[in-house]
Design a protein around this motif. Structure first.
Motif, PDB file in Angstrom:
ATOM      1  N   ALA A  99     -74.263  38.786 -79.654  1.00 44.60           N
ATOM      2  CA  ALA A  99     -73.057  38.829 -78.874  1.00 44.60           C
ATOM      3  C   ALA A  99     -71.991  39.490 -79.737  1.00 44.60           C
ATOM      4  CB  ALA A  99     -72.672  37.113 -78.469  1.00 44.60           C
ATOM      5  N   VAL A 100     -72.050  39.173 -80.891  1.00 45.64           N
ATOM      6  CA  VAL A 100     -70.891  39.914 -81.634  1.00 45.64           C
ATOM      7  C   VAL A 100     -71.220  41.476 -81.929  1.00 45.64           C
ATOM      8  CG1 VAL A 100     -70.026  39.976 -84.151  1.00 45.64           C
ATOM      9  CG2 VAL A 100     -70.587  37.715 -83.260  1.00 45.64           C
ATOM     10  N   ILE A 101     -72.329  41.606 -82.106  1.00 48.45           N
ATOM     11  CA  ILE A 101     -72.584  43.260 -82.167  1.00 48.45           C
ATOM     12  C   ILE A 101     -72.187  43.986 -80.741  1.00 48.45           C
ATOM     13  CG2 ILE A 101     -74.402  45.019 -82.227  1.00 48.45           C
ATOM     14  CD1 ILE A 101     -73.618  43.486 -84.823  1.00 48.45           C
TER      15      ILE A 101
ATOM     16  N   VAL B  19     -60.951  47.081 -86.114  1.00 44.26           N
ATOM     17  CA  VAL B  19     -61.712  45.755 -85.821  1.00 44.26           C
ATOM     18  C   VAL B  19     -61.936  44.932 -87.184  1.00 44.26           C
ATOM     19  CG1 VAL B  19     -63.541  44.689 -84.433  1.00 44.26           C
ATOM     20  CG2 VAL B  19     -62.249  46.771 -83.716  1.00 44.26           C
ATOM     21  N   THR B  20     -61.844  43.847 -87.384  1.00 43.49           N
ATOM     22  CA  THR B  20     -62.335  42.846 -88.522  1.00 43.49           C
ATOM     23  C   THR B  20     -63.090  41.714 -88.010  1.00 43.49           C
ATOM     24  OG1 THR B  20     -60.390  41.729 -88.777  1.00 43.49           O
ATOM     25  CG2 THR B  20     -60.495  43.806 -90.024  1.00 43.49           C
ATOM     26  N   LEU B  21     -63.925  40.987 -88.818  1.00 45.20           N
ATOM     27  CA  LEU B  21     -64.494  39.680 -88.603  1.00 45.20           C
ATOM     28  C   LEU B  21     -63.730  38.612 -89.172  1.00 45.20           C
ATOM     29  CD1 LEU B  21     -68.052  40.962 -88.609  1.00 45.20           C
ATOM     30  CD2 LEU B  21     -66.754  40.261 -86.554  1.00 45.20           C
ATOM     31  N   GLY B  22     -63.135  37.771 -88.789  1.00 44.83           N
ATOM     32  CA  GLY B  22     -62.737  36.368 -89.517  1.00 44.83           C
ATOM     33  C   GLY B  22     -63.688  35.534 -90.033  1.00 44.83           C
TER      34      GLY B  22
ATOM     35  N   SER C 210     -70.159  29.540 -79.379  1.00 45.62           N
ATOM     36  CA  SER C 210     -71.586  29.296 -79.594  1.00 45.62           C
ATOM     37  C   SER C 210     -72.305  29.789 -78.461  1.00 45.62           C
ATOM     38  CB  SER C 210     -71.812  28.099 -80.027  1.00 45.62           C
ATOM     39  OG  SER C 210     -71.326  26.970 -79.036  1.00 45.62           O
ATOM     40  N   GLU C 211     -71.955  29.666 -77.239  1.00 44.37           N
ATOM     41  CA  GLU C 211     -72.693  29.939 -76.239  1.00 44.37           C
ATOM     42  C   GLU C 211     -72.674  31.199 -75.694  1.00 44.37           C
ATOM     43  OE1 GLU C 211     -68.940  28.251 -74.545  1.00 44.37           O
ATOM     44  OE2 GLU C 211     -70.167  27.457 -76.181  1.00 44.37           O
ATOM     45  N   GLY C 212     -71.850  32.239 -76.498  1.00 41.11           N
ATOM     46  CA  GLY C 212     -71.759  33.442 -75.832  1.00 41.11           C
ATOM     47  C   GLY C 212     -70.687  33.761 -75.283  1.00 41.11           C
TER      48      GLY C 212
ATOM     49  N   GLU D 197     -59.376  41.081 -84.181  1.00 36.22           N
ATOM     50  CA  GLU D 197     -59.996  40.260 -85.348  1.00 36.22           C
ATOM     51  C   GLU D 197     -60.974  39.418 -84.460  1.00 36.22           C
ATOM     52  OE1 GLU D 197     -59.193  37.161 -88.644  1.00 36.22           O
ATOM     53  OE2 GLU D 197     -57.900  37.324 -87.338  1.00 36.22           O
ATOM     54  N   ILE D 198     -62.198  39.590 -84.642  1.00 40.97           N
ATOM     55  CA  ILE D 198     -63.263  38.608 -83.978  1.00 40.97           C
ATOM     56  C   ILE D 198     -63.521  37.502 -84.797  1.00 40.97           C
ATOM     57  CG2 ILE D 198     -65.745  38.839 -83.360  1.00 40.97           C
ATOM     58  CD1 ILE D 198     -65.508  41.721 -82.907  1.00 40.97           C
TER      59      ILE D 198
END
Length: 143
Positions: A117-119, A133-136, A73-75, A106-107
C-alpha cells in the motif's frame, strides 16, 4: 395707502445633525467577534491514531509545511480528513494542477499497513509529479 405685502421668506428648516455613536458599533463588533470565536474550529492535526514505525531518529514535518497522507492498517488512505481508496486517490491527484505537486508530501503509514500500500502510494505520487515525499516515523524509546 395700500402697499403690496412683502413676499414671505421661508427659512430652510435645519435638520438636526445625525451622529452615530461609537458604543453601538463597538457592541456589534464584539458580538461578531464572540460569534466567530465560538463557531470556528481550529484543526491542529488529523485525529487519526497511527502507530508509526520506530527508528533511531524520529522524522515528521510540521503539519503546516506538508500535506499529510495517512495509510491505515487496512489499506485505506486519509488525506485532509477524507478517507479514500488508492484508486480514488489516483483520480483526485489527476485532477490537481502541477503547482499542487510542489508541496511537500508526508506519508504516515501505520506500522501494520502493508508495504504494498505504501509503495503503491509512493508510485502514484511520483507518477503525478510529486518530488518531495517523505515517510514519517517515531523515535525509539530505547536508548
Amino acid at each position: 395707502m395700500w402697499s403690496a405685502p412683502e413676499p414671505l421668506r421661508f427659512r430652510p428648516r435645519r435638520r438636526p445633525t445625525l451622529e452615530l455613536g461609537m458604543t453601538p458599533l463597538i457592541d456589534i463588533v464584539f458580538l461578531l467577534l464572540i460569534f466567530f470565536m465560538l463557531t470556528s474550529r481550529f484543526v491542529v492535526q488529523e485525529g487519526i491514531q497511527v502507530d508509526l514505525p520506530v527508528t533511531e531518529r524520529s522524522h515528521t514535518l510540521p503539519a503546516e509545511k506538508s500535506l499529510r497522507i495517512t495509510v491505515r492498517s487496512e489499506g485505506m488512505l486519509v488525506m485532509g480528513g477524507r478517507t479514500m481508496t488508492l484508486e480514488e486517490m489516483g483520480r483526485y491527484l489527476q485532477e490537481q494542477s502541477a503547482a499542487y505537486f510542489e508541496t511537500h508530501f508526508e506519508i504516515l503509514a501505520d506500522r501494520r499497513a502493508s508495504v504494498q500500500a505504501v509503495i503503491s502510494l509512493l508510485e502514484l505520487l511520483r507518477d503525478n509529479g510529486a518530488v518531495r515525499v517523505t515517510l514519517g516515523t517515531e523515535r525509539s524509546s530505547e536508548r
